[in-house]
Design a protein around this motif. Structure first.
Motif, PDB file in Angstrom:
ATOM      1  N   TYR A 292      55.539  34.253  44.123  1.00 17.32           N
ATOM      2  CA  TYR A 292      54.255  33.879  44.718  1.00 17.32           C
ATOM      3  C   TYR A 292      53.194  34.875  44.270  1.00 17.32           C
ATOM      4  N   SER A 376      45.592  30.673  48.085  1.00 16.19           N
ATOM      5  CA  SER A 376      46.790  31.451  48.405  1.00 16.19           C
ATOM      6  C   SER A 376      47.474  30.903  49.650  1.00 16.19           C
ATOM      7  N   VAL A 379      49.441  27.931  48.776  1.00 14.86           N
ATOM      8  CA  VAL A 379      50.649  28.238  47.998  1.00 14.86           C
ATOM      9  C   VAL A 379      51.791  28.688  48.901  1.00 14.86           C
TER      10      VAL A 379
END
Length: 794
Positions: A292, A376, A379
């Protein structure tokens, strides 16, 4: 009447007061002297301890820095709280390093540690360009005499002695400080704690090196971390520990290899980036785990702090032996470094500056909201009960790295231990904890996905128990399913490898049953289709049967390995019994020697047999002591290559002599191994030489050779003149229980096919390689081992 002149005077007790106030612990005191060496542009400082446990010992600090002239010693060293390092850009003269010292009180560290200080310093030509005027300085300070015999600092008398030292033309610059009559009598535990704290003042090279992971977004990778404000010409700085301060090679790489996840943080004014990656260890366990890349705005882009961090996380206890577990106990935690030097107490075993132990004990129900960028958050969204994955400090190893510029707003406390916990420090704590919480979220997401895959696979099965037909999916009977549930319950506390084998056997049995049902359901199907399907089913059945046979062999092999492990434990404990038997055999030999030759025709054979028995037991006792004795596994060390085969050849001496085998050793005399446990090296050579002796046969030859390799490590070979090994098929001999020995050897026994697999396992622990290679002229088979240099050694 003239008025008296008034002025300040300073009592000599100021040394003790300031020493206790400004330097919190003994290890911090020594680190302050190490920092002085760094500021003096040294590339290496050698710390040596002698007689510390006995009491009144001494510690020597020797560096190769720019040294001091008598003038500098007077104006910088002897002036307490002087301003020598405050001028200009606060940079060192030779390598342009950012100074780590600022208050001018570092020499009080010497007062805290010992009653006497002896200094010998030779200046670099940079400090004194004229070769005519270049002089060094020799000085001694008796702190105890100074306090007892002098009332004020301007009346030191004979407690301080200083003289100039002329320099020889070839004299190398540098400073040596000898701290004599170290205060207090140290216990072994105090010494161990002291050494651990001093040795950890610099970050381990393994933590600074770029991780060896397949990372798919290089733009987010920190690469090699540079913890100092250094120029490209700076040769670097390292600490060497000697004498009682030498504790052997650290185990950082083994600890990192057992980690599951990696977190990297790059906090700069334009934002804070978080990169989270599963390690190879984690991907073996959960192939679906993913990386990530996340970002948030910096809370204070004006003041910072700005830093980088690299943190490894592991799950579960440390596996790998008592020494590694002890090492993890002492070195786990997330530490902090300023200009490459550790800031205590952050990362100490009982320090919880990130609140991880607190939250782990409390089992908090959620994290503080992390204000990630929108992309973010998409994600890596929040995971239900993600905070249940919180682990204590002991499950992490890593560092937060600050420079003097990036951490300028942080204010150190007066005793050099930590920073004032103001708003700037809270920002630092928040950002590091954000990264750890995101790492925990990634772990939870990987676990959730793994569970989801398992659930979907389970739900996709039809548990009706009916026989299959071409229009319905394959099924199992209710009996098989209940058995699977039973197996699952029984496996709940088993090791993962045991569970995997049982699951594999169950899956193969299930597949075999389903194929049988498919074959029986072909009645009534068109002959051409039935013939094609039947042929495919037969091929599938044959493949499943082969897999079942392989799985059963693996289970049998595993059972044998467990038995051999038990035998090994008993054999290790047998060393005392062997020594006892050796003592008895020596008594028998003495009795045999005392008998008159004419007494019996049996006396001569008795003497020969008892002598052979003594020699055999002596060889076995020596080998066992070498392999399982405490010195063999206490610490890794570099061993001269020519000395590596001694124990193994002694053990095999009888077999070599009886076969008339010629053994030739051809080692480069100055080459040493990388740091390795002596027991491991003995086992490697014993395995290779045992195979070579068996293969060489009567009147054969064995060549043992070694030297440096091209990558800075070493390589060595064991070759024999027996039967050749086909190099294209040679990998099979590294599989467990694949043995070339079919007959029982009277002296060496029957091979079990474990020598080469064990050798490969040991070599791989050091990132090395073992393989069969093309032999030298006159030899038939050669096994070569390559051991690289210790990664990141500086």
């Amino acid at each position: 009447m003239n008025s008296p002149e008034f002025g300040f005077t300073v009592d000599t007790h100021l040394f003790r007061e300031l020493g206790e106030l400004l330097v919190g612990r003994d290890s911090t005191a020594l680190v302050e002297l190490v920092k002085n060496s760094y500021d003096a542009d040294a590339t290496q400082v050698i710390l040596r301890g002698e007689g510390l446990i006995r009491g009144k010992g001494q510690i020597t600090v020797a560096d190769d820095g720019v040294g001091m002239t008598p003038d500098i010693f007077q104006s910088a060293f002897l002036r307490i709280a002087g301003r020598y390092k405050e001028g200009g850009a606060r940079r060192s003269p030779l390598h342009n390093r950012q100074y780590t010292g600022a208050k001018g009180v570092g020499r009080l560290s010497a007062h805290k540690l010992a009653e006497e200080l002896h200094v010998l310093s030779y200046p670099n030509s940079l400090l004194s360009p004229s070769s005519i005027d270049r002089e060094g300085v020799s000085a001694s300070i008796d702190w105890k005499a100074l306090e007892e015999n002098s009332a004020t600092l301007d009346q030191v008398g004979g407690a301080l002695r200083v003289k100039s030292v002329p320099l020889d033309p070839g004299q190398a610059p540098g400073t040596t400080m000898c701290l004599k009559k170290v205060r207090g009598k140290w216990s072994p535990k105090k010494l161990v704690d002291f050494v651990q704290e001093v040795s950890s003042c610099l970050p381990p090279a393994e933590l600074l090196d770029a991780p060896s992971l397949n990372i798919d977004n290089p733009r987010w990778v920190l690469g090699e971390i540079k913890p100092w404000s250094q120029t490209s010409e700076d040769p670097g700085f390292k600490i060497k520990l000697e004498g009682e301060l030498n504790t052997g090679e650290p185990l950082w790489m083994q600890l990192i290899d057992r980690s599951n996840w990696l977190l990297e943080v790059d906090a700069q004014a334009d934002g804070v980036r978080f990169a989270i990656h599963p390690t190879r260890q984690e991907l073996k366990r959960n192939p679906r785990a993913q990386s990530y890349y996340l970002r948030r705005e910096h809370p204070d882009p004006q003041n910072g702090p700005f830093f980088v961090a690299r943190i490894y996380s592991r799950e579960g206890p440390v596996v790998g032996g008592g020494s590694l577990a002890d090492f993890a106990d002492r070195h786990s935690g997330i530490r902090m470094y300023m200009e490459g030097f550790r800031v205590v107490p952050y990362g100490d075993p009982h320090d919880d500056w990130l609140g991880l132990n607190r939250d782990y004990v409390r089992r908090v129900r959620g994290f503080t909201q992390i204000p990630l960028d929108d992309w973010s958050t998409d994600v890596l969204p929040e995971v239900q009960q993600e905070s249940f994955k919180i682990r204590g400090n002991r499950q992490y190893i890593g560092g937060v790295f600050l420079t003097a510029v990036g951490g300028a707003a942080l204010r150190p406390v007066v005793n050099r231990e930590g920073f004032l916990q103001d708003e700037v420090f809270e920002t630092l704590r928040l950002l590091v904890r954000n990264g750890v919480d995101l790492l925990i979220r990634a772990q939870a997401a990987a676990t959730e996905e793994s569970r989801g895959v398992s659930t979907n696979e389970a739900e996709s099965e039809d548990h009706s128990g009916t026989l299959p037909n071409p229009n319905t999916p394959l099924t199992t009977t209710p009996v098989e399913d209940s058995a699977a549930v039973s197996d699952k319950d029984e496996d709940a506390d088993d090791a993962p490898s045991v569970v995997s084998r049982r699951n594999l056997k169950y899956s193969l049995t299930k597949a075999s049953l389903e194929l049988t049902q498919v074959r029986g359901s072909l009645d009534g199907v068109d002959n051409s289709i039935a013939e094609t399907v039947a042929r495919q089913v037969e091929e599938a059945v044959a493949a499943v049967d082969a897999a079942k046979e392989s799985a059963e062999k693996e289970e049998s092999d595993y059972a044998m390995l467990q038995v051999l492990a038990g035998v090994g434990l008993q054999f290790a404990a047998f060393v005392h019994e062997v020594n006892g038997l050796l003592s008895q055999a020596q008594q028998v030999r003495k009795l045999a020697e005392a008998l008159p030759v004419a007494a019996s025709d049996l006396v001569k054979p008795l003497r020969l047999s008892s002598d052979a028995l003594c020699q055999s037991l002596a060889r076995q006792a020596s080998y066992l002591t070498e392999v399982v004795g405490p010195d063999a596994r206490r610490r890794r060390k570099r061993i001269p290559l020519h000395d590596t085969t001694r124990t193994s050849l002694q053990l095999l001496d009888s077999a070599v002599r009886q076969r008339g085998i010629e053994v030739v050793e051809d080692f480069e005399p100055t080459v040493k191994t990388p740091p390795i446990f002596p027991a491991e090296l003995t086992i490697i050579f014993t395995n290779l030489l045992t195979n070579a002796v068996k293969a060489a046969g009567e009147g054969g030859k064995i060549l043992i050779s070694g030297g440096p390799s091209g990558d800075g490590g070493i390589e060595f070979r064991v070759e024999n003149s027996g039967l050749a090994v086909n190099l294209t098929e040679s990998e099979r001999w590294f599989r467990p229980f694949e043995s070339t020995t079919t007959e029982v050897d009277v002296l060496l026994g029957q091979g079990m096919g474990l020598g080469l697999p064990i050798t490969r396992r040991i070599v791989s622990e050091y990132s090395g390689r073992v393989r069969f290679v093309r032999p030298s002229s006159g030899y038939a088979t050669a096994v070569q081992i390559n051991l690289p240099p210790r990664k990141g050694s500086r």
